[in-house]
Design a protein around this motif. Structure first.
Motif, PDB file in Angstrom:
ATOM      1  N   MET A   1      -7.799  15.707  74.528  1.00 54.28           N
ATOM      2  CA  MET A   1      -6.432  15.247  74.739  1.00 54.28           C
ATOM      3  C   MET A   1      -5.698  16.191  75.681  1.00 54.28           C
ATOM      4  SD  MET A   1      -3.346  14.807  71.931  1.00 54.28           S
ATOM      5  CE  MET A   1      -3.219  16.583  71.625  1.00 54.28           C
ATOM      6  N   LEU A   2      -5.064  15.624  76.680  1.00 54.69           N
ATOM      7  CA  LEU A   2      -4.180  16.390  77.548  1.00 54.69           C
ATOM      8  C   LEU A   2      -2.795  16.380  76.933  1.00 54.69           C
ATOM      9  CD1 LEU A   2      -3.294  17.745  80.243  1.00 54.69           C
ATOM     10  CD2 LEU A   2      -2.959  15.429  81.155  1.00 54.69           C
ATOM     11  N   LEU A   3      -2.207  17.546  76.751  1.00 51.84           N
ATOM     12  CA  LEU A   3      -0.871  17.659  76.189  1.00 51.84           C
ATOM     13  C   LEU A   3      -0.020  18.530  77.081  1.00 51.84           C
ATOM     14  CD1 LEU A   3       1.387  17.566  74.058  1.00 51.84           C
ATOM     15  CD2 LEU A   3       0.159  19.378  72.811  1.00 51.84           C
ATOM     16  N   GLU A   4       1.117  17.993  77.503  1.00 50.76           N
ATOM     17  CA  GLU A   4       2.104  18.756  78.252  1.00 50.76           C
ATOM     18  C   GLU A   4       3.438  18.644  77.534  1.00 50.76           C
ATOM     19  OE1 GLU A   4       2.224  19.076  82.718  1.00 50.76           O
ATOM     20  OE2 GLU A   4       1.304  17.091  82.496  1.00 50.76           O
ATOM     21  N   THR A   5       4.099  19.771  77.314  1.00 50.97           N
ATOM     22  CA  THR A   5       5.438  19.786  76.744  1.00 50.97           C
ATOM     23  C   THR A   5       6.342  20.566  77.684  1.00 50.97           C
ATOM     24  OG1 THR A   5       4.626  19.656  74.457  1.00 50.97           O
ATOM     25  CG2 THR A   5       6.855  20.482  74.778  1.00 50.97           C
ATOM     26  N   PHE A   6       7.517  20.021  77.972  1.00 54.50           N
ATOM     27  CA  PHE A   6       8.413  20.641  78.929  1.00 54.50           C
ATOM     28  C   PHE A   6       9.847  20.249  78.599  1.00 54.50           C
ATOM     29  CE2 PHE A   6       6.401  16.804  80.342  1.00 54.50           C
ATOM     30  CZ  PHE A   6       7.430  16.000  80.808  1.00 54.50           C
ATOM     31  N   SER A   7      10.773  21.084  79.009  1.00 50.03           N
ATOM     32  CA  SER A   7      12.186  20.895  78.696  1.00 50.03           C
ATOM     33  C   SER A   7      12.832  19.917  79.661  1.00 50.03           C
ATOM     34  CB  SER A   7      12.902  22.248  78.753  1.00 50.03           C
ATOM     35  OG  SER A   7      14.283  22.108  78.496  1.00 50.03           O
ATOM     36  N   VAL A   8      13.633  18.989  79.132  1.00 50.20           N
ATOM     37  CA  VAL A   8      14.322  17.998  79.961  1.00 50.20           C
ATOM     38  C   VAL A   8      15.762  17.834  79.484  1.00 50.20           C
ATOM     39  CG1 VAL A   8      12.218  16.694  80.490  1.00 50.20           C
ATOM     40  CG2 VAL A   8      13.578  16.061  78.495  1.00 50.20           C
ATOM     41  N   GLY A   9      16.594  17.348  80.389  1.00 48.65           N
ATOM     42  CA  GLY A   9      17.950  16.993  80.036  1.00 48.65           C
ATOM     43  C   GLY A   9      18.888  18.177  79.889  1.00 48.65           C
ATOM     44  N   PRO A  10      20.178  17.892  79.751  1.00 50.56           N
ATOM     45  CA  PRO A  10      21.190  18.949  79.711  1.00 50.56           C
ATOM     46  C   PRO A  10      21.127  19.829  78.474  1.00 50.56           C
ATOM     47  CG  PRO A  10      22.183  16.811  79.242  1.00 50.56           C
ATOM     48  CD  PRO A  10      20.780  16.542  79.701  1.00 50.56           C
ATOM     49  N   PHE A 138       5.453  13.279  64.379  1.00 52.38           N
ATOM     50  CA  PHE A 138       4.195  12.678  64.817  1.00 52.38           C
ATOM     51  C   PHE A 138       3.064  13.686  64.632  1.00 52.38           C
ATOM     52  CE2 PHE A 138       7.529  10.789  67.538  1.00 52.38           C
ATOM     53  CZ  PHE A 138       7.429   9.471  67.102  1.00 52.38           C
ATOM     54  N   LEU A 139       1.933  13.229  64.126  1.00 52.43           N
ATOM     55  CA  LEU A 139       0.780  14.088  63.887  1.00 52.43           C
ATOM     56  C   LEU A 139      -0.408  13.551  64.666  1.00 52.43           C
ATOM     57  CD1 LEU A 139      -0.433  16.486  62.266  1.00 52.43           C
ATOM     58  CD2 LEU A 139      -1.055  14.818  60.505  1.00 52.43           C
ATOM     59  N   VAL A 140      -1.038  14.437  65.430  1.00 53.41           N
ATOM     60  CA  VAL A 140      -2.203  14.074  66.228  1.00 53.41           C
ATOM     61  C   VAL A 140      -3.332  15.036  65.910  1.00 53.41           C
ATOM     62  CG1 VAL A 140      -3.114  13.750  68.556  1.00 53.41           C
ATOM     63  CG2 VAL A 140      -0.712  13.235  68.085  1.00 53.41           C
ATOM     64  N   GLY A 145      -7.618  21.129  67.262  1.00 52.36           N
ATOM     65  CA  GLY A 145      -6.807  21.272  66.062  1.00 52.36           C
ATOM     66  C   GLY A 145      -5.653  20.285  66.045  1.00 52.36           C
ATOM     67  N   ALA A 146      -5.008  20.190  64.901  1.00 53.54           N
ATOM     68  CA  ALA A 146      -3.917  19.234  64.728  1.00 53.54           C
ATOM     69  C   ALA A 146      -2.638  19.745  65.385  1.00 53.54           C
ATOM     70  CB  ALA A 146      -3.673  18.972  63.255  1.00 53.54           C
ATOM     71  N   VAL A 147      -1.837  18.789  65.878  1.00 55.30           N
ATOM     72  CA  VAL A 147      -0.542  19.097  66.464  1.00 55.30           C
ATOM     73  C   VAL A 147       0.500  18.190  65.819  1.00 55.30           C
ATOM     74  CG1 VAL A 147       0.810  19.326  68.573  1.00 55.30           C
ATOM     75  CG2 VAL A 147      -1.678  19.605  68.664  1.00 55.30           C
ATOM     76  N   ARG A 188      -0.439  23.192  64.848  1.00 53.04           N
ATOM     77  CA  ARG A 188       0.571  23.609  65.823  1.00 53.04           C
ATOM     78  C   ARG A 188       1.786  22.710  65.698  1.00 53.04           C
ATOM     79  NH1 ARG A 188       0.100  22.850  72.387  1.00 53.04           N
ATOM     80  NH2 ARG A 188       2.204  23.570  72.884  1.00 53.04           N
ATOM     81  N   VAL A 189       2.966  23.284  65.776  1.00 53.44           N
ATOM     82  CA  VAL A 189       4.214  22.539  65.672  1.00 53.44           C
ATOM     83  C   VAL A 189       4.934  22.579  67.013  1.00 53.44           C
ATOM     84  CG1 VAL A 189       6.467  22.392  64.554  1.00 53.44           C
ATOM     85  CG2 VAL A 189       4.444  23.026  63.209  1.00 53.44           C
ATOM     86  N   VAL A 190       5.090  21.408  67.631  1.00 53.88           N
ATOM     87  CA  VAL A 190       5.892  21.268  68.839  1.00 53.88           C
ATOM     88  C   VAL A 190       7.265  20.792  68.393  1.00 53.88           C
ATOM     89  CG1 VAL A 190       6.168  20.087  71.045  1.00 53.88           C
ATOM     90  CG2 VAL A 190       3.885  20.757  70.268  1.00 53.88           C
TER      91      VAL A 190
END
Length: 211
Positions: A1-10, A138-140, A145-147, A188-190
């Motif tokens: 799985m490709l996972l990207e997390t990034f900050s958006v918005g004000p 949401f759990l994946v 490992g689990a996210v 892991r907790v996002v």
């Protein structure tokens, strides 16, 4: 799985893109703003959006949903318990002093136990009310490992506020203890804002969860 997390918005919402590498089918979690950035990352990954899902409908988590839905043709989904908050976007925008985003159609089918599919990727829905009535996590399960994507329910060393529309302090503690802290400690907790953590770290070190 490709996972990207990034900050958006004000308000710096954490948007996540999950891509199944075999099918290039993707799920976008909490497109809170900056549509061009989200689209660019999807295009770079060669991904096609299968679903747009939201941990809750505060304005900072839905700001780019309408243009993303229009561009991708994917359904946008929430828990029905947060429908009233989405209908209150003009009030939320006025309260926070930020631009009112375009509204769109939202499917209210993110019930507890539901599974959102994107190719071979399964995203499991956990109803975790408290921050809002319709807050979900949401759990994946991945090979690494689990996210868990906890939105504004659980943060690194903190928890979500409960003083806004429909917030419930007792409910958020119940959600965290019964739905999140019962996960494997290595999960892991996002979070919805700020840095990631793990379930084990929050069990041991989160001052709001002591006692």
């Amino acid at each position: 799985m490709l996972l990207e997390t990034f900050s958006v918005g004000p308000l710096g919402c954490n948007c996540s893109i999950l891509v199944d590498p075999a099918s290039k089918s993707a799920v976008v979690i909490d497109p809170g703003g900056d549509f061009d950035q989200i689209r660019g990352r999807l295009e770079k990954a060669g991904a096609k959006v299968a679903a747009i899902v939201h941990t809750h409908t505060h304005i900072d988590h839905v700001g780019a949903t309408a243009p993303l839905q229009r561009w991708s043709g994917a359904a946008a989904r929430i828990h029905e318990g947060d429908r009233f908050l989405y209908d209150m976007l003009p009030i939320q925008a006025a309260m926070l002093g930020i631009p009112l985003p375009e509204a769109c159609e939202m499917d209210g089918d993110l019930d507890d136990g539901a599974v959102v599919k994107a190719g071979g990727l399964d995203v499991h829905v956990l109803h975790t009310p408290g921050h809002t009535p319709g807050s979900v996590s949401f759990l994946v399960e991945a090979t690494t490992g689990a996210v868990a994507f906890t939105g504004d329910t659980l943060f690194r060393r903190s928890i979500g506020r409960t003083d806004l529309w429909g917030g419930d302090a007792q409910a958020i503690f119940t959600s965290i203890r019964r739905k999140l802290l019962t996960l494997d400690p290595s999960t892991r907790v996002v979070t919805g804002h700020g840095p990631s953590t793990t379930i084990g770290e929050e069990r041991d070190r989160n001052p709001f969860l002591k006692g």
